[in-house]
Design a protein around this motif. Structure first.
Motif, PDB file in Angstrom:
ATOM      1  N   ARG A   9      -2.727  -6.937  -2.416  1.00  0.00           N
ATOM      2  CA  ARG A   9      -1.617  -7.187  -3.347  1.00  0.00           C
ATOM      3  C   ARG A   9      -1.131  -5.838  -3.868  1.00  0.00           C
ATOM      4  O   ARG A   9      -1.892  -5.104  -4.494  1.00  0.00           O
ATOM      5  N   ALA A  58       5.655  -5.810   3.279  1.00  0.00           N
ATOM      6  CA  ALA A  58       5.801  -7.232   3.593  1.00  0.00           C
ATOM      7  C   ALA A  58       5.680  -7.473   5.095  1.00  0.00           C
ATOM      8  O   ALA A  58       5.069  -8.460   5.534  1.00  0.00           O
ATOM      9  N   GLN A  63       0.868  -8.897   0.350  1.00  0.00           N
ATOM     10  CA  GLN A  63       1.619  -9.464  -0.763  1.00  0.00           C
ATOM     11  C   GLN A  63       2.205  -8.307  -1.575  1.00  0.00           C
ATOM     12  O   GLN A  63       1.468  -7.413  -1.979  1.00  0.00           O
TER      13      GLN A  63
END
Length: 473
Positions: A9, A58, A63
């Motif tokens: 992330r 991406a 994420q």
């Protein structure tokens, strides 16, 4: 490994922009001035700056959330649409300065001119952006700051401080002549020109780059510095580590636009996914060799990178002719950022249990070395009736397995001396051993490696196979 990117992330913050491309045929010279006339036939819009970094992340399957400063205008609306189309979550601070746009005119895949439409982001917008970052950065595995000196990162010190407080690593693509703004970051990634403007000229003297780079790491309280050097590759300098040089991969270069964004995206994603900085830098270097073959601001997708790595890391199936040559090849693989796994055994009558064990061991890294007991060594361990299959045949079968890269024999009762010479990144053994009981474990651990114990697959045993054959006879 690329497959782990999906768990990462990342928060990307910086100067965002819209890249427009007008394409057409330049068939004549203007009668008004000595310039080509381009008959525009096509227009392409792409996300640029920090937005291109987010798009690259991406595309790698991670994420990502993007934050920056834009305006309530046509360029901003087109940028929103591009990000929405590619599933990139984004949040803007709106400012009267508007959305930055760079217009490039191309003909026959060659860029003829670039027109920039931009105003610097106001300080109030930069402060508001820093406030937003401080409240959200703790939800991410890494913070990526993409600085194009357009004003969005005017309060970059506050962002770094917030990330450090939250225990989140900060990776920065810097700009300008004042790198003290980035003090306390995990890593900064200047190109060689940007780096030399700060520390003074080094030409292509790698020792000079390394010495001055290490000084900069200390002065700015960084964990690492990655200097990108165009056709000369990259140089990674980590605190209290030896310099790690990466050669550029020779490719036909069409366009370097956005290549630095791809490098940062892969570097940050791999690091956020748990890779070491060395491994992350190696992956970024490989991705750079792919993106420069594309025209315009482009991305490298996870399948593209995975396919490229698969070609480079194709099965070697190699019986090493000597220990020295094996060590040399292992060092070369480790120099490319590859993780080398090593295991050992007799492997008499190779069966499905052996294959499953070796496949599981291979999944712990990029290359697998299998050390095989010599015939004399097997006899000392198993008795005079073993081995059933002679050494050369056993090694040939092992080398044919797709999961095995190198096979090497050893004559001692244990492979400890050989393991200490090879210095694998991971040492693997099957059974109910404790790691400290495994031959060679101490050497591997002292060199920063890992020792793993895998369970043997039930129902498979060379001894049992031999016994069944004897019973049937």
């Amino acid at each position: 490994m690329v497959s782990q990117f999906a768990h990462a992330r990342l928060l990307v913050v910086g100067d965002v922009m819209l890249d427009l491309y007008w394409k057409g045929r330049a068939g004549r010279i203007s009668p008004e001035a000595p310039v080509p006339v381009v008959n525009v036939a096509d227009e392409d819009a792409r996300a640029g700056g920090a937005a291109n970094v987010a798009m690259n992340i991406a595309a790698l399957g991670a994420q990502v959330t993007l934050m920056g400063v834009t305006g309530e205008d046509e360029y901003g609306a087109r940028l929103d649409q591009l990000l929405d189309d590619h599933g990139v979550e984004h949040s803007w601070v709106r400012a009267d300065s508007g959305t930055i746009c760079k217009l490039r005119v191309l003909s026959h895949q060659q860029q003829l001119i670039r027109l920039d439409f931009e105003q610097p982001a106001p300080q109030t917008a930069a402060e508001a952006l820093a406030d937003a970052v401080a409240t959200q950065v703790g939800d991410y595995d890494a913070l990526v700051l993409s600085d194009y000196a357009k004003g969005a990162l005017a309060a970059v010190e506050r962002m770094i401080a917030a990330a450090r407080k939250a225990g989140v690593p900060v990776l920065i693509d810097p700009k300008g002549d004042n790198f003290t703004r980035y003090r306390g970051a995990t890593l900064i990634k200047p190109n060689q020109g940007e780096f030399e403007r700060i520390v003074g000229p080094c030409s292509n003297d790698e020792s000079c780059l390394a010495q001055r780079g290490q000084q900069l790491v200390d002065e700015l309280d960084l964990q690492a510095l990655l200097v990108t050097r165009s056709e000369h590759g990259m140089l990674l300098l980590e605190r209290e580590q030896q310099p790690y040089g990466l050669k550029a991969q020779t490719q036909e270069v069409f366009d370097v636009t956005g290549a630095g964004d791809t490098v940062m995206a892969v570097l940050a994603t791999a690091y956020a996914a748990g890779e070491s900085l060395k491994r992350a830098a190696w992956l970024a270097n490989e991705a750079a060799s792919l993106v420069v073959r594309k025209v315009g601001t482009s991305v490298v997708t996870a399948p593209e990178l995975q396919q490229h790595l698969a070609r480079k890391q194709a099965h070697l199936g190699y019986v090493a002719p000597s220990e020295d040559q094996l060590v040399e090849q292992v060092r070369a693989a480790q120099g490319r950022g590859e993780r080398v796994v090593m295991t050992n055994g007799c492997f008499d009558l190779v069966h499905a249990g052996h294959v499953r064990y070796l496949q599981e061991a291979a999944q712990l890294g990029d290359r697998l070395v299998v050390a095989v007991n010599s015939d004399e060594s097997v006899r000392r361990l198993k008795g005079e009736t073993r081995p059933i299959v002679p050494l050369e045949a056993r090694m040939e079968v092992l080398a044919a397995l797709n999961c095995v890269d190198w096979v090497i024999p050893f004559d001692e009762d244990t492979p400890e001396r050989l393991i200490c010479a090879v210095q694998p990144d991971v040492l693997v053994k099957g059974g109910d051993y404790r790691p400290e009981e495994i031959a060679g474990a101490r050497c591997v651990q002292e060199n920063g490696g890992e020792v793993k114990v895998l369970s043997f697959w039930d129902g498979f045993s060379t001894t049992h196979i031999v016994e069944r054959i004897r019973e049937q006879n």
